[in-house]
Write an enzyme that holds these catalytic residues in place. Structure first.
Site, PDB file in Angstrom:
ATOM      1  N   CYS A 186       0.850  -1.207   0.000  1.00  0.00           N
ATOM      2  CA  CYS A 186       0.000   0.000   0.000  1.00  0.00           C
ATOM      3  C   CYS A 186       0.882   1.252   0.000  1.00  0.00           C
ATOM      4  O   CYS A 186       2.019   1.229   0.420  1.00  0.00           O
ATOM      5  CB  CYS A 186      -0.856   0.023   1.259  1.00  0.00           C
ATOM      6  SG  CYS A 186      -1.901  -1.404   1.413  1.00  0.00           S
ATOM      7  N   ARG A 198       4.743   0.404  -6.134  1.00  0.00           N
ATOM      8  CA  ARG A 198       4.676  -0.497  -4.966  1.00  0.00           C
ATOM      9  C   ARG A 198       3.662  -1.614  -5.167  1.00  0.00           C
ATOM     10  O   ARG A 198       3.616  -2.558  -4.398  1.00  0.00           O
ATOM     11  CB  ARG A 198       4.325   0.312  -3.718  1.00  0.00           C
ATOM     12  CG  ARG A 198       5.347   1.368  -3.350  1.00  0.00           C
ATOM     13  CD  ARG A 198       4.783   2.373  -2.361  1.00  0.00           C
ATOM     14  NE  ARG A 198       4.561   1.792  -1.060  1.00  0.00           N
ATOM     15  CZ  ARG A 198       5.480   1.756  -0.096  1.00  0.00           C
ATOM     16  NH1 ARG A 198       6.663   2.285  -0.319  1.00  0.00           N
ATOM     17  NH2 ARG A 198       5.241   1.231   1.071  1.00  0.00           N
ATOM     18  N   TRP A 218      -3.035  -2.487  -1.668  1.00  0.00           N
ATOM     19  CA  TRP A 218      -2.664  -3.819  -2.167  1.00  0.00           C
ATOM     20  C   TRP A 218      -3.388  -4.776  -1.244  1.00  0.00           C
ATOM     21  O   TRP A 218      -3.057  -4.888  -0.069  1.00  0.00           O
ATOM     22  CB  TRP A 218      -1.146  -3.979  -2.081  1.00  0.00           C
ATOM     23  CG  TRP A 218      -0.591  -5.176  -2.749  1.00  0.00           C
ATOM     24  CD1 TRP A 218      -0.605  -5.449  -4.084  1.00  0.00           C
ATOM     25  CD2 TRP A 218       0.106  -6.273  -2.129  1.00  0.00           C
ATOM     26  NE1 TRP A 218       0.036  -6.635  -4.334  1.00  0.00           N
ATOM     27  CE2 TRP A 218       0.475  -7.170  -3.166  1.00  0.00           C
ATOM     28  CE3 TRP A 218       0.448  -6.580  -0.831  1.00  0.00           C
ATOM     29  CZ2 TRP A 218       1.174  -8.346  -2.924  1.00  0.00           C
ATOM     30  CZ3 TRP A 218       1.152  -7.755  -0.586  1.00  0.00           C
ATOM     31  CH2 TRP A 218       1.491  -8.633  -1.621  1.00  0.00           C
ATOM     32  N   ASN A 248      -1.451   1.514   6.030  1.00  0.00           N
ATOM     33  CA  ASN A 248      -0.591   0.530   5.366  1.00  0.00           C
ATOM     34  C   ASN A 248      -0.080  -0.394   6.455  1.00  0.00           C
ATOM     35  O   ASN A 248       0.476   0.055   7.456  1.00  0.00           O
ATOM     36  CB  ASN A 248       0.584   1.214   4.649  1.00  0.00           C
ATOM     37  CG  ASN A 248       1.531   0.191   4.022  1.00  0.00           C
ATOM     38  OD1 ASN A 248       1.178  -0.985   3.884  1.00  0.00           O
ATOM     39  ND2 ASN A 248       2.729   0.616   3.689  1.00  0.00           N
ATOM     40  N   GLY A 249      -0.304  -1.703   6.282  1.00  0.00           N
ATOM     41  CA  GLY A 249       0.183  -2.663   7.276  1.00  0.00           C
ATOM     42  C   GLY A 249      -0.913  -3.677   7.581  1.00  0.00           C
ATOM     43  O   GLY A 249      -1.901  -3.788   6.864  1.00  0.00           O
ATOM     44  N   GLU A 285      19.329 -16.323  -8.768  1.00  0.00           N
ATOM     45  CA  GLU A 285      18.852 -14.953  -8.998  1.00  0.00           C
ATOM     46  C   GLU A 285      18.241 -14.837 -10.398  1.00  0.00           C
ATOM     47  O   GLU A 285      17.170 -14.242 -10.559  1.00  0.00           O
ATOM     48  CB  GLU A 285      19.996 -13.962  -8.813  1.00  0.00           C
ATOM     49  CG  GLU A 285      19.652 -12.525  -9.173  1.00  0.00           C
ATOM     50  CD  GLU A 285      18.398 -11.985  -8.493  1.00  0.00           C
ATOM     51  OE1 GLU A 285      17.958 -12.568  -7.473  1.00  0.00           O
ATOM     52  OE2 GLU A 285      17.836 -10.999  -8.990  1.00  0.00           O
ATOM     53  N   LYS A 318      14.316 -13.732 -11.330  1.00  0.00           N
ATOM     54  CA  LYS A 318      13.982 -12.678 -12.304  1.00  0.00           C
ATOM     55  C   LYS A 318      12.969 -13.198 -13.315  1.00  0.00           C
ATOM     56  O   LYS A 318      11.926 -12.585 -13.549  1.00  0.00           O
ATOM     57  CB  LYS A 318      15.240 -12.217 -13.034  1.00  0.00           C
ATOM     58  CG  LYS A 318      16.159 -11.370 -12.208  1.00  0.00           C
ATOM     59  CD  LYS A 318      15.701  -9.942 -12.045  1.00  0.00           C
ATOM     60  CE  LYS A 318      15.129  -9.541 -10.747  1.00  0.00           C
ATOM     61  NZ  LYS A 318      15.504 -10.027  -9.485  1.00  0.00           N
ATOM     62  N   GLU A 352       9.417 -14.105 -11.846  1.00  0.00           N
ATOM     63  CA  GLU A 352       8.594 -13.027 -11.265  1.00  0.00           C
ATOM     64  C   GLU A 352       8.154 -12.004 -12.314  1.00  0.00           C
ATOM     65  O   GLU A 352       7.172 -11.291 -12.094  1.00  0.00           O
ATOM     66  CB  GLU A 352       9.324 -12.323 -10.127  1.00  0.00           C
ATOM     67  CG  GLU A 352      10.529 -11.513 -10.542  1.00  0.00           C
ATOM     68  CD  GLU A 352      11.111 -10.686  -9.397  1.00  0.00           C
ATOM     69  OE1 GLU A 352      10.395 -10.370  -8.438  1.00  0.00           O
ATOM     70  OE2 GLU A 352      12.299 -10.353  -9.472  1.00  0.00           O
ATOM     71  N   HIS A 390      20.222 -35.911  -9.241  1.00  0.00           N
ATOM     72  CA  HIS A 390      19.601 -36.448  -8.008  1.00  0.00           C
ATOM     73  C   HIS A 390      18.103 -36.194  -7.981  1.00  0.00           C
ATOM     74  O   HIS A 390      17.505 -36.125  -6.916  1.00  0.00           O
ATOM     75  CB  HIS A 390      20.293 -35.832  -6.792  1.00  0.00           C
ATOM     76  CG  HIS A 390      21.747 -36.116  -6.741  1.00  0.00           C
ATOM     77  ND1 HIS A 390      22.264 -37.387  -6.546  1.00  0.00           N
ATOM     78  CD2 HIS A 390      22.820 -35.304  -6.940  1.00  0.00           C
ATOM     79  CE1 HIS A 390      23.590 -37.342  -6.597  1.00  0.00           C
ATOM     80  NE2 HIS A 390      23.955 -36.092  -6.831  1.00  0.00           N
ATOM     81  N   LYS A 446       6.901  -3.813  -4.747  1.00  0.00           N
ATOM     82  CA  LYS A 446       8.328  -3.491  -4.711  1.00  0.00           C
ATOM     83  C   LYS A 446       8.884  -3.649  -3.297  1.00  0.00           C
ATOM     84  O   LYS A 446       9.995  -4.096  -3.109  1.00  0.00           O
ATOM     85  CB  LYS A 446       8.549  -2.044  -5.167  1.00  0.00           C
ATOM     86  CG  LYS A 446      10.008  -1.623  -5.197  1.00  0.00           C
ATOM     87  CD  LYS A 446      10.816  -2.476  -6.135  1.00  0.00           C
ATOM     88  CE  LYS A 446      12.282  -2.110  -6.147  1.00  0.00           C
ATOM     89  NZ  LYS A 446      13.094  -3.080  -6.932  1.00  0.00           N
TER      90      LYS A 446
HETATM   91  C1  AGP Z   1      13.491  -8.957  -6.469  1.00  0.00           C
HETATM   92  O1  AGP Z   1      13.424  -8.876  -7.890  1.00  0.00           O
HETATM   93  C2  AGP Z   1      12.148  -8.996  -5.823  1.00  0.00           C
HETATM   94  N1  AGP Z   1      11.403  -7.855  -6.160  1.00  0.00           N
HETATM   95  C3  AGP Z   1      12.175  -9.335  -4.356  1.00  0.00           C
HETATM   96  O2  AGP Z   1      12.682 -10.651  -4.252  1.00  0.00           O
HETATM   97  C4  AGP Z   1      13.023  -8.430  -3.432  1.00  0.00           C
HETATM   98  O3  AGP Z   1      14.392  -8.627  -3.697  1.00  0.00           O
HETATM   99  C5  AGP Z   1      12.743  -8.855  -1.978  1.00  0.00           C
HETATM  100  O4  AGP Z   1      11.383  -8.597  -1.719  1.00  0.00           O
HETATM  101  C6  AGP Z   1      13.621  -8.117  -0.966  1.00  0.00           C
HETATM  102  O5  AGP Z   1      13.384  -6.739  -1.056  1.00  0.00           O
HETATM  103  P1  AGP Z   1      14.389  -5.755  -0.262  1.00  0.00           P
HETATM  104  O6  AGP Z   1      15.757  -5.918  -0.891  1.00  0.00           O
HETATM  105  O7  AGP Z   1      13.821  -4.378  -0.466  1.00  0.00           O
HETATM  106  O8  AGP Z   1      14.403  -6.179   1.172  1.00  0.00           O
END
Ligand code: AGP
Length: 596
Positions: A2, A27, A75, A99-100, A473, A477, A480, A496, A591
């Site tokens: 949010c 966000r 959100w 927010n929360g 990593e 990417k 997501e 395995h 985000k």
């Molecule tokens: C990364 O592409 C993602 N958006 C997500 O995994 C992000 O890295 C994770 O939520 C951690 O966020 P932060 O680094 O702001 O703590």
């Protein structure tokens, strides 16, 4: 997550609210709303879907008069996306955005709010009615705010308006991000600086369990028991341009291509007068005194933590380990006698990282924050803080912040060891140049994404050692942003079990940058190829084969994760583009994940 914005001043509030909410879209949200005070009443507008629906409904803010207001992008957590569940929520006298997550909403409702005709299914609406109740029993607003802070459990950033104090905004914070923007003839509140940066670059922090009373020319901050606290504003040096796309079609592409300049900025910011790359001596000493380094993070930042572990062990000669924050809190390992904790977080607000941080802080251990966000909760509350200097990262996919984390971790490890064996400044500069070269090959990645990933539902990244971490990593990417189910596996692990998933045409992307495992990974490539996989191999030039589809100019092998991830960034971008995905704001994601 949010987003919250508030304005009190001399100008039309709704214009600033809508502008602020547009800077919080990144966000992630599914509904939005604003409320302003005009001619003795609240003017409330709420819509579902994109912010443009709210802009349309308010005729670009013209239908919402007045010079004070609050806005919100929601959100959905409690209650589906709907007008009723969208914020702001109104009581009789108060309007509120949140927010929360209020963890004890059921108890609050049972104990205090019997008979209330709730209009929404949200936990947030209970807060506005709790405020109404305490004020109806004779408490003044500030006392009622202190009272709700004593009753609420969970995370909250609240923006509140009061019909009987129409020149005042109230801001209340616990665990969710909230900042106050200090202007001339106006003041603002917001979930992050981005919502206010076009209006001001001066901000006051509110710590957890603090609240603020804000008018257009006064800001007062109090503890939860009502003691006023004198604070100095800090200045943000984020360039509003920085949070614009410019000529780019997507923030993600802009931020991928900003990586060389980010690495060069880090080299500049961490260069000592004598030219060496070093972090603050005090931090170095605290790390040297520790007998083990615990690196804690989430998502992409956790993948950086895995690489950081190797740097501290192999470069600095320090015992180290990396942990997923939510797992660390749930399943804390036996700690060494003299541990030190590094928390990596681009936003500095991630809830599960923060929960682990609070645990460690309560246990009295020292903490170092690596974050991209000055003024964030982690930045403010850790014993030491090191900035990533990556500039605002708007796309949900973390790209430039990741490589910034790796660069900074390499500098930290070299600083601890007083290492001159690796000329890190030269090696990092070289890595920046190599990334620059990779950015010139976009057309090639576009074609490879078509050839390997078009209409594919599954994909595997494989690698060994540092390349395994890069595979993790790279697969995060791709999954997501393009929604292709992708996994990163240790190449040696395929036989395995996971190799059972390989069918004819299954895309497997192999990352090979480490001399000592070159042949091993190439034999794994043969294994999957013999089962029908379509293999795309990414290698460093010094150990490349003519069959490699992507060959990267050599960098120091410790720094290979900074460069080997860049082709994965571009493959992800073009795989998502050809699928028509929302690249900067992928479904279900935010985000900054500020709820656990
Ligand atoms: C990364 O592409 C993602 N958006 C997500 O995994 C992000 O890295 C994770 O939520 C951690 O966020 P932060 O680094 O702001 O703590």
């Amino acid at each position: 997550m949010c987003g919250i914005v508030g304005y009190v001043g001399e100008e039309n509030a709704s214009a600033h609210l809508l502008a602020g909410l547009s800077k919080l879209e990144y966000r992630g949200y599914d509904s939005a709303g604003i409320v302003t005070y005009f001619e003795n009443s609240f003017q409330l507008f709420k819509t579902i879907g994109k912010l443009e629906n709210l802009i349309k409904e308010t005729d670009d803010g013209k239908l919402a008069g007045g010079s004070i207001g609050i806005g919100h992008t929601r959100w959905a957590t409690h209650g589906k996306p709907s007008r009723e569940n969208a914020h702001p929520h109104l009581g009789h006298r108060f309007a509120l955005v949140h927010n929360g997550i209020i963890e004890n909403e059921a108890e609050i409702k049972k104990k205090y709010l019997k008979g209330i005709d709730f209009k929404s299914k949200t936990d947030s609406e209970k807060v506005v009615w709790l405020l109404e109740k305490f004020v109806s029993e004779g408490e003044d607003v500030v006392s009622a705010i202190k009272h709700i802070m004593a009753e609420l459990e969970g995370s909250y950033a609240l923006g509140i308006m009061d019909l009987l104090n129409p020149d005042t905004l109230y801001a209340v914070k616990n665990k969710s991000p909230l900042l106050i923007g200090k202007g001339e003839g106006f003041n603002m509140l917001g979930s992050d600086m981005g919502a206010m940066l076009e209006k001001t670059n001066k901000f006051f922090e509110i710590a957890d369990k603090e609240f603020a009373v804000i008018t257009k020319d006064k800001i007062k901050i109090f503890t939860s028991y009502g003691k006023e606290i004198k604070k100095e504003p800090f200045e943000a040096h984020l360039d509003p341009e920085d949070i614009q796309k410019g000529a780019y079609p997507h923030y993600m592409l802009k931020e991928i291509e900003e990586q060389p300049s980010v690495i060069r900025r880090i080299i500049k910011e961490y260069s000592m007068p004598d030219g060496t790359l070093k972090i603050n001596e005090k931090i170095c000493n605290d790390i040297k005194k520790a007998d083990k380094i615990y690196i804690i993070a989430c998502g992409t930042s956790y993948h950086a933590a895995l690489v950081g572990r190797v740097y501290f062990e192999k470069i600095a000669g320090k015992a180290a380990d990396a942990f997923i924050a939510s797992e660390f809190k749930t399943n804390m390992p036996r700690l060494s006698k003299k541990p030190i904790f590094i928390f990596i977080s681009q936003s500095g607000e991630t809830a599960d990282m923060r929960a682990a941080f609070v645990n460690i802080k309560e246990m009295g251990y020292k903490s170092i924050a690596l974050t991209n966000t000055p003024g964030s909760t982690l930045y403010r509350e850790a014993d030491h803080a090191l900035l990533l200097y990556a500039g605002a990262e708007i796309a949900v996919a973390s790209t430039k912040a990741y490589t910034a984390q790796l660069a900074l971790l390499s500098i930290m490890a070299a600083s601890v060891k007083n290492l001159i064996a690796i000329n890190l400044k030269r090696e990092l500069s070289l890595a920046a140049n190599v990334i620059e070269g990779l950015c010139l090959e976009k057309e090639k990645y576009k074609l490879l994404a078509q050839e390997y990933l078009l209409e594919k539902d599954h994909c595997f990244y494989i690698g060994r050692g540092l390349d395994y971490y890069s595979s993790l990593e790279a697969s995060l990417k791709l999954k997501e942003i393009s929604y292709i189910h992708t996994e990163g596996f240790p190449a040696g692990e395929l036989k395995h079990g996971p190799i059972a998933l390989i069918e004819k045409g299954t895309p497997v992307i192999a990352i090979i940058t480490q001399e000592n495992i070159n042949l091993n990974t190439r034999s794994n490539i043969k294994e999957v190829k013999s089962r029908g996989a379509k293999v795309l191999s990414v290698s460093l030039k010094g150990i490349s084969s003519h069959k490699d589809s992507i060959v990267i100019d050599d960098v120091h092998e410790f720094l290979s994760p900074l460069v080997s991830i860049v082709p994965a960034h571009f493959l992800t971008y073009y795989a998502a583009l050809q699928k028509g995905c929302d690249i900067d704001k992928p479904r279900n994601l935010a985000k900054s994940v500020t709820v656990e």
